[in-house]
Design an enzyme around this catalytic site. Structure first.
Site, PDB file in Angstrom:
ATOM      1  N   LYS A   1     -20.939  13.790  14.047  1.00  0.00           N
ATOM      2  CA  LYS A   1     -20.201  13.906  12.785  1.00  0.00           C
ATOM      3  C   LYS A   1     -20.743  15.030  11.905  1.00  0.00           C
ATOM      4  O   LYS A   1     -20.015  15.581  11.086  1.00  0.00           O
ATOM      5  CB  LYS A   1     -20.219  12.570  12.051  1.00  0.00           C
ATOM      6  CG  LYS A   1     -19.405  11.515  12.791  1.00  0.00           C
ATOM      7  CD  LYS A   1     -19.201  10.245  11.979  1.00  0.00           C
ATOM      8  CE  LYS A   1     -18.216   9.312  12.663  1.00  0.00           C
ATOM      9  NZ  LYS A   1     -18.763   8.695  13.901  1.00  0.00           N
TER      10      LYS A   1
HETATM   11  C1  PLP Z   1     -17.960   8.290  14.997  1.00  0.00           C
HETATM   12  C2  PLP Z   1     -18.565   8.192  16.339  1.00  0.00           C
HETATM   13  C3  PLP Z   1     -17.783   8.084  17.497  1.00  0.00           C
HETATM   14  C4  PLP Z   1     -16.262   7.987  17.465  1.00  0.00           C
HETATM   15  O1  PLP Z   1     -15.682   9.161  16.992  1.00  0.00           O
HETATM   16  P1  PLP Z   1     -14.140   9.163  16.524  1.00  0.00           P
HETATM   17  O2  PLP Z   1     -13.951  10.481  15.900  1.00  0.00           O
HETATM   18  O3  PLP Z   1     -14.017   8.019  15.554  1.00  0.00           O
HETATM   19  O4  PLP Z   1     -13.315   8.968  17.733  1.00  0.00           O
HETATM   20  C5  PLP Z   1     -18.418   8.064  18.727  1.00  0.00           C
HETATM   21  N1  PLP Z   1     -19.757   8.104  18.822  1.00  0.00           N
HETATM   22  C6  PLP Z   1     -20.555   8.194  17.734  1.00  0.00           C
HETATM   23  C7  PLP Z   1     -22.030   8.224  17.921  1.00  0.00           C
HETATM   24  C8  PLP Z   1     -19.990   8.255  16.458  1.00  0.00           C
HETATM   25  O5  PLP Z   1     -20.786   8.341  15.380  1.00  0.00           O
END
Ligand code: PLP
Length: 473
Positions: A118
């Site tokens: 993220k």
């Molecule tokens: C947020 C997250 C996801 C999922 O990502 P999306 O964009 O919601 O599909 C997968 N793995 C981790 C470690 C995350 O923080």
């Protein structure tokens, strides 16, 4: 580039910075570009040279220029350079791609301050907010609830950004000690951590209750940084381009751990732009809302009580908040049809069914999309196998995708798994899989011993409002 809503049939398109500080479109839909920019082979070659010569920030500038028409080019370059550099991402190469085993590759997206993918989008968003708020003479108070990754990624991105404050609610005592320390050790008066005596849903209810007071919301310039923000999706497109280029620009497939359909949506956009992406395989855990749709054509949201707590907790979702953007493309950008599905059928019946439609039958040919899901036992096995056979330690979310990727890998097409977190964040599951704790990157040494800054609070909207009033920007 201008933006329309997935549900608006006749609204006026808006500019990128006009939708930046908004959440949903006024009709309840999500903002999407009027059309996807198309790139040809010459552009892909030029980007490849640019990435090689000037690095990731330069590539980000080139790609994002196609989506952002209302920020001067030099300013956008500065924003990208401040977001993507060695001080922020602890790696020799931002978005390196390394081999896992025969035909499988890992794209490294988790070298940012919160050790989750993220950061790739959130760091850009932080710089963009600071720039745009200054330009508009505005401030922003971000109010959010988190059970883990999103909150810490937002806090690290917004810390130090002028004009921005963060009020982040967390369920007291329910995050891992590492996640808790990541957030609470931030020592910045602009970052306000609040531990609510309750579960994650209580935190979310509080956010909703306070945001529903429109007069309060306006007076204190409350906003959010949720995953439906288009700027986050656009920023994620860049790492799909980079990962393709790192493998020489020949056709590749991706396998993506998926919760809200945010990460993989960016892959879909990159593919629509003409990047050499053959397939996009989405991987879910036991909370398989999306896998169910891609296998059966039925999109059925779960009740909160039916969401299971898994060892890949950032994918424990009841519905996928970005999915509507893909359905918009699937249905030939028919906003009226999308509105009927998401505004009428879903709230009324709890599901919609596209299995009988020709668009659904050709989803894999037209969009390259396929799916699979994994279990706790699969994740442990994938972590163990990557460790024993290849000496590579992966986190449980990445392990979901590695599991599914092995089912879809083809001999002649490299399959790139997007690594969404570092194993150090999920030490207990790693220990269960391989019998030892993950190594800790030097930058996290002693994290849990640092002083923590957090305000305890009951489930009390009035108390939260008075705290916001005291500490707001
Ligand atoms: C947020 C997250 C996801 C999922 O990502 P999306 O964009 O919601 O599909 C997968 N793995 C981790 C470690 C995350 O923080």
């Amino acid at each position: 580039m201008r933006y329309v809503s997935t549900r608006a049939v006749e609204a006026e398109p808006l500019g990128f910075t006009d939708i930046l500080l908004e959440g949903l479109a006024p009709d309840g839909g999500l903002f999407v570009p009027e059309h996807y920019p198309r790139v040809d082979q010459a552009t892909v070659s030029a980007w490849s040279e640019l990435l090689e010569r000037d690095g990731y920030a330069a590539l980000a500038h080139a790609v994002l220029s196609l989506f952002i028409g209302d920020i001067p080019s030099d300013d956008l370059l500065g924003i990208c350079q401040r977001a993507y550099n060695r001080d922020v991402f602890a790696a020799d190469q931002i978005v390196g791609v390394s081999p896992l085993d025969s035909g499988l590759w890992l794209a490294h997206l988790s070298d940012g301050p919160s050790a989750a993918f993220k950061d790739m989008a959130m760091q850009f968003l932080g710089q963009l907010f600071e720039y745009e708020l200054a330009r508009r003479g505005r401030v922003l108070n971000i109010l959010g609830a988190t059970s883990g990754d999103t909150g810490s990624s937002a806090e690290y991105a917004m810390s130090g950004r002028r004009g921005v404050r963060v009020f982040m609610l967390t369920p007291a005592g329910r995050m891992t000690p590492f996640q808790q320390a990541q957030m609470y050790s931030l020592d910045d008066p602009a970052i306000v951590n609040i531990a609510v005596d309750g579960v994650f849903d209580d935190c979310q209810d509080l956010v909703k209750e306070v945001s529903a007071d429109l007069e309060f919301k306006r007076r204190f310039h409350l906003g959010a940084v949720n995953s439906i923000n288009w700027a986050r999706v656009a920023a994620q497109v860049v790492y799909y381009v980079a990962a393709c280029l790192r493998l020489g620009g020949t056709p590749v497939s991706f396998c993506v751990p998926t919760g809200n359909f945010g990460n993989i949506l960016a892959g879909h956009v990159a593919r629509q732009m003409g990047l050499p992406i053959k397939e996009l395989v989405l991987a879910t855990n036991e909370n398989n809302v999306l896998d169910e749709f891609f296998r059966s054509g039925v999109y059925r949201v779960r009740a909160t009580a039916d969401v299971v707590a898994t060892s890949s907790p950032s994918m424990d979702i009841s519905k996928a908040s970005n999915f509507e953007r893909f359905v918009f493309d699937l249905l030939g950008r028919d906003a009226a049809a999308v509105g009927r599905l998401f505004a009428d059928d879903l709230p009324g019946r709890g599901f919609f069914d596209l299995s009988g439609r020709p668009e659904f039958a050709t989803i894999r040919q037209r969009f390259g999309l396929a799916s699979g899901s994994s279990t706790h036992a699969d994740r442990l096995a994938a972590i163990r196998q990557a460790w024993n056979d290849d000496g590579v330690l992966i986190d449980p979310h990445t392990a979901d995708a590695v599991t599914v990727a092995r089912r879809f890998a083809e001999p002649d097409v490299p399959m790139i798994v997007t690594e969404t977190a570092l194993p150090v964040k999920f030490a207990a599951t790693i220990e269960e899989a391989i019998g030892r704790q993950p190594d800790r990157p030097a930058r996290f040494a002693g994290l849990e011993d640092r002083p923590q800054h957090v305000i305890q609070m009951g489930k009390d909207a009035e108390a939260l409002k008075s705290l916001i009033a005291q500490r707001a920007a």
